[in-house]
Design an enzyme around this catalytic site. Structure first.
Site, PDB file in Angstrom:
ATOM      1  N   ASP A   8       0.928  -1.146  -0.065  1.00 25.81           N
ATOM      2  CA  ASP A   8      -0.058   0.010  -0.121  1.00 25.81           C
ATOM      3  C   ASP A   8       1.041   1.155   0.051  1.00 25.81           C
ATOM      4  O   ASP A   8       2.257   1.065  -0.192  1.00 25.81           O
ATOM      5  CB  ASP A   8      -0.984  -0.176   1.264  1.00 25.81           C
ATOM      6  N   HIS A   9       0.236   2.412   0.231  1.00 25.20           N
ATOM      7  CA  HIS A   9       0.873   3.671   0.166  1.00 25.20           C
ATOM      8  C   HIS A   9       2.126   3.873   1.341  1.00 25.20           C
ATOM      9  O   HIS A   9       2.876   4.800   1.230  1.00 25.20           O
ATOM     10  CB  HIS A   9      -0.034   4.869   0.666  1.00 25.20           C
ATOM     11  N   CYS A  65       2.722  -3.198   4.314  1.00 23.49           N
ATOM     12  CA  CYS A  65       2.008  -1.949   4.565  1.00 23.49           C
ATOM     13  C   CYS A  65       2.511  -1.251   5.913  1.00 23.49           C
ATOM     14  O   CYS A  65       3.601  -1.486   6.341  1.00 23.49           O
ATOM     15  CB  CYS A  65       0.582  -2.489   4.970  1.00 23.49           C
ATOM     16  N   GLY A  66       1.805  -0.208   6.373  1.00 19.66           N
ATOM     17  CA  GLY A  66       2.435   0.358   7.505  1.00 19.66           C
ATOM     18  C   GLY A  66       2.775  -0.400   8.639  1.00 19.66           C
ATOM     19  O   GLY A  66       3.969  -0.314   9.205  1.00 19.66           O
ATOM     20  N   GLY A  68       2.077  -3.983   8.655  1.00 23.35           N
ATOM     21  CA  GLY A  68       2.153  -5.189   8.455  1.00 23.35           C
ATOM     22  C   GLY A  68       0.941  -5.983   8.637  1.00 23.35           C
ATOM     23  O   GLY A  68       0.798  -7.249   8.316  1.00 23.35           O
ATOM     24  N   GLY A  70      -2.757  -5.373   8.780  1.00 19.47           N
ATOM     25  CA  GLY A  70      -3.909  -5.482   7.766  1.00 19.47           C
ATOM     26  C   GLY A  70      -3.699  -6.165   6.444  1.00 19.47           C
ATOM     27  O   GLY A  70      -4.407  -6.998   6.251  1.00 19.47           O
ATOM     28  N   HIS A  98       9.346 -23.127  10.911  1.00 20.53           N
ATOM     29  CA  HIS A  98       8.439 -23.778  11.931  1.00 20.53           C
ATOM     30  C   HIS A  98       6.956 -23.694  11.476  1.00 20.53           C
ATOM     31  O   HIS A  98       6.255 -24.506  11.564  1.00 20.53           O
ATOM     32  CB  HIS A  98       8.604 -23.034  13.363  1.00 20.53           C
ATOM     33  N   ARG A 109       6.400   0.964   8.742  1.00 13.36           N
ATOM     34  CA  ARG A 109       6.673   1.809   9.787  1.00 13.36           C
ATOM     35  C   ARG A 109       7.386   1.597  10.729  1.00 13.36           C
ATOM     36  O   ARG A 109       7.717   2.281  11.656  1.00 13.36           O
ATOM     37  CB  ARG A 109       5.209   2.563  10.166  1.00 13.36           C
ATOM     38  N   ARG A 132       8.021 -32.371  13.226  1.00 18.61           N
ATOM     39  CA  ARG A 132       7.240 -31.916  14.103  1.00 18.61           C
ATOM     40  C   ARG A 132       6.216 -30.863  13.848  1.00 18.61           C
ATOM     41  O   ARG A 132       5.149 -30.641  14.193  1.00 18.61           O
ATOM     42  CB  ARG A 132       7.589 -31.809  15.611  1.00 18.61           C
ATOM     43  N   ARG A 136       1.668 -29.338  12.823  1.00 16.83           N
ATOM     44  CA  ARG A 136       1.250 -28.124  13.201  1.00 16.83           C
ATOM     45  C   ARG A 136       0.479 -27.187  12.028  1.00 16.83           C
ATOM     46  O   ARG A 136      -0.576 -26.715  12.316  1.00 16.83           O
ATOM     47  CB  ARG A 136       2.050 -27.221  14.327  1.00 16.83           C
TER      48      ARG A 136
END
Length: 142
Positions: A8-9, A65-66, A68, A70, A98, A109, A132, A136
């Site tokens: 994004d911006h 993004c700012g 990370g 969203g 992992h 940011r 292992r 997960r």
């Protein structure tokens, strides 16, 4: 190896530096990010990257993004996507080893461009350990 990238911006300068590094190292890059600091909506850039990784058009994705957050939340709505928010090289290593993360999310940011370059390089060259951790990872998708 093919990499899809979106931002994004908050991330045009990060994307530019990352794309230059990737191309210099022989990676093919699909660019979905904006080149402007004008406000845009991060999901519009997360979804194309996630679709490329989900559909195996690209091997890995990079989103910026700012915070990370969203952009990672948006990408993680896709089945088979494991977008990891990373702010240090060590977290990028663990996300791959992992969690078999296939998209790295960078908080522009809260990291510098040199840190972002180091995280991307580390992310792309670190293998999933399996073992292992595979059990997960198998439980992540709904």
């Amino acid at each position: 190896m093919k990499i899809s990238i979106g931002n994004d911006h908050a991330g045009p300068e990060y994307k530019k530096a990352i794309v230059e590094m990737l191309k210099a190292n022989g990676y093919q890059v699909i660019n979905y990010g904006t080149d402007s600091a004008d406000s845009v909506d991060y999901p519009d850039f997360a979804h194309p990257v996630a679709l490329d990784v989900e559909n195996k058009v690209s091997d890995f994705g990079i989103i910026i993004c700012g915070s990370g957050n969203g952009i990672a939340m948006s990408a993680n709505k896709h089945q088979g996507i494991r977008a990891a928010l990373c702010w240090t090289k060590e977290i990028a290593v663990l996300a791959r080893q992992h969690n078999d993360a296939n998209i790295i999310s960078i908080p522009a940011r809260f990291t510098s461009i040199p840190q972002a370059l180091e995280m991307v390089q580390t992310f792309l060259t670190t293998d999933f350990e399996g073992g292992r951790h595979q059990n997960r990872v198998n439980k992540i998708s709904c």
